[in-house]
Design an enzyme around this catalytic site. Structure first.
Site, PDB file in Angstrom:
ATOM      1  N   ILE A  54      44.645  47.547  29.862  1.00 53.85           N
ATOM      2  CA  ILE A  54      43.995  48.796  29.378  1.00 53.85           C
ATOM      3  C   ILE A  54      43.480  49.624  30.736  1.00 53.85           C
ATOM      4  O   ILE A  54      42.639  49.166  31.445  1.00 53.85           O
ATOM      5  CB  ILE A  54      42.832  48.454  28.534  1.00 53.85           C
ATOM      6  CG1 ILE A  54      43.590  48.079  27.182  1.00 53.85           C
ATOM      7  CG2 ILE A  54      42.194  50.058  27.890  1.00 53.85           C
ATOM      8  CD1 ILE A  54      42.568  47.481  26.161  1.00 53.85           C
ATOM      9  N   PRO A  55      43.870  50.923  30.689  1.00 47.76           N
ATOM     10  CA  PRO A  55      43.522  51.623  32.060  1.00 47.76           C
ATOM     11  C   PRO A  55      42.231  52.271  31.889  1.00 47.76           C
ATOM     12  O   PRO A  55      42.255  53.640  31.862  1.00 47.76           O
ATOM     13  CB  PRO A  55      44.572  52.733  32.084  1.00 47.76           C
ATOM     14  CG  PRO A  55      45.227  52.775  30.685  1.00 47.76           C
ATOM     15  CD  PRO A  55      44.931  51.609  29.940  1.00 47.76           C
ATOM     16  N   CYS A  56      41.068  51.426  31.596  1.00 50.56           N
ATOM     17  CA  CYS A  56      40.006  52.054  31.604  1.00 50.56           C
ATOM     18  C   CYS A  56      39.447  52.965  32.584  1.00 50.56           C
ATOM     19  O   CYS A  56      38.552  53.946  32.365  1.00 50.56           O
ATOM     20  CB  CYS A  56      38.951  50.874  31.410  1.00 50.56           C
ATOM     21  SG  CYS A  56      39.221  49.221  31.206  1.00 50.56           S
ATOM     22  N   TYR A  57      39.960  52.853  33.715  1.00 52.40           N
ATOM     23  CA  TYR A  57      39.419  53.820  34.850  1.00 52.40           C
ATOM     24  C   TYR A  57      40.069  55.266  34.567  1.00 52.40           C
ATOM     25  O   TYR A  57      39.409  56.100  35.309  1.00 52.40           O
ATOM     26  CB  TYR A  57      40.002  53.463  36.238  1.00 52.40           C
ATOM     27  CG  TYR A  57      41.802  53.376  36.257  1.00 52.40           C
ATOM     28  CD1 TYR A  57      42.168  54.739  36.575  1.00 52.40           C
ATOM     29  CD2 TYR A  57      42.299  52.572  35.618  1.00 52.40           C
ATOM     30  CE1 TYR A  57      43.642  54.844  36.441  1.00 52.40           C
ATOM     31  CE2 TYR A  57      44.011  52.870  35.863  1.00 52.40           C
ATOM     32  CZ  TYR A  57      44.391  53.768  36.312  1.00 52.40           C
ATOM     33  OH  TYR A  57      45.776  54.097  36.122  1.00 52.40           O
TER      34      TYR A  57
END
Length: 109
Positions: A54-57
């Site tokens: 998951i690309p939380c950034y």
DNA sequence: CCCTTGACCAAAC
DNA sequence: GGTTTGGCCAAGG
């Protein structure tokens, strides 16, 4: 079907739909799930079970601030990843007019 | 149940 | 411009 997903799952799923080179705000991400739990979105990122999937950034504050990050390296790495995606980060802030993605009408509600 | 806790937000000061 | 304040929602104790 999709409606059977937890709010948490919907948040993750919609987040993965954000195209490369774009970011989304906590509020917009919540809205894309037909919810107003933008604070809870932050909790989901912090509790992220799949840090590598998951690309939380890509999730930032509504005022354009980059926001927080509890992954390894902290905010510095967050900014680094954003830049790697072609997103311009100036003084810890992002121009949402250029890089913001609203995903309304594309997200799971 | 009630109370607390956030990777937040918008408005007011 | 920055900082404070009250509100927001779902989870967990």
């Amino acid at each position: 079907m999709y409606n059977a997903m937890d709010l948490t799952q919907k948040i993750y799923f919609n987040l993965m739909k954000v195209p490369k080179g774009k970011v989304i705000t906590y509020k917009e991400l919540a809205k894309s799930t037909n919810s107003r739990a933008y604070r809870f979105v932050g909790n989901c990122m912090k509790n992220n079970k799949f840090p590598d999937k998951i690309p939380c950034y890509k999730v930032v504050n509504s005022n354009g601030n980059v926001g927080n990050y509890s992954g390894k390296g902290g905010v510095k790495i967050k900014i680094k990843k954003l830049r790697f995606d072609g997103i311009k980060v100036v003084n810890g802030k992002i121009d949402l007019k250029r890089f913001g993605e609203s995903l309304n009408n594309g997200g799971i509600q």
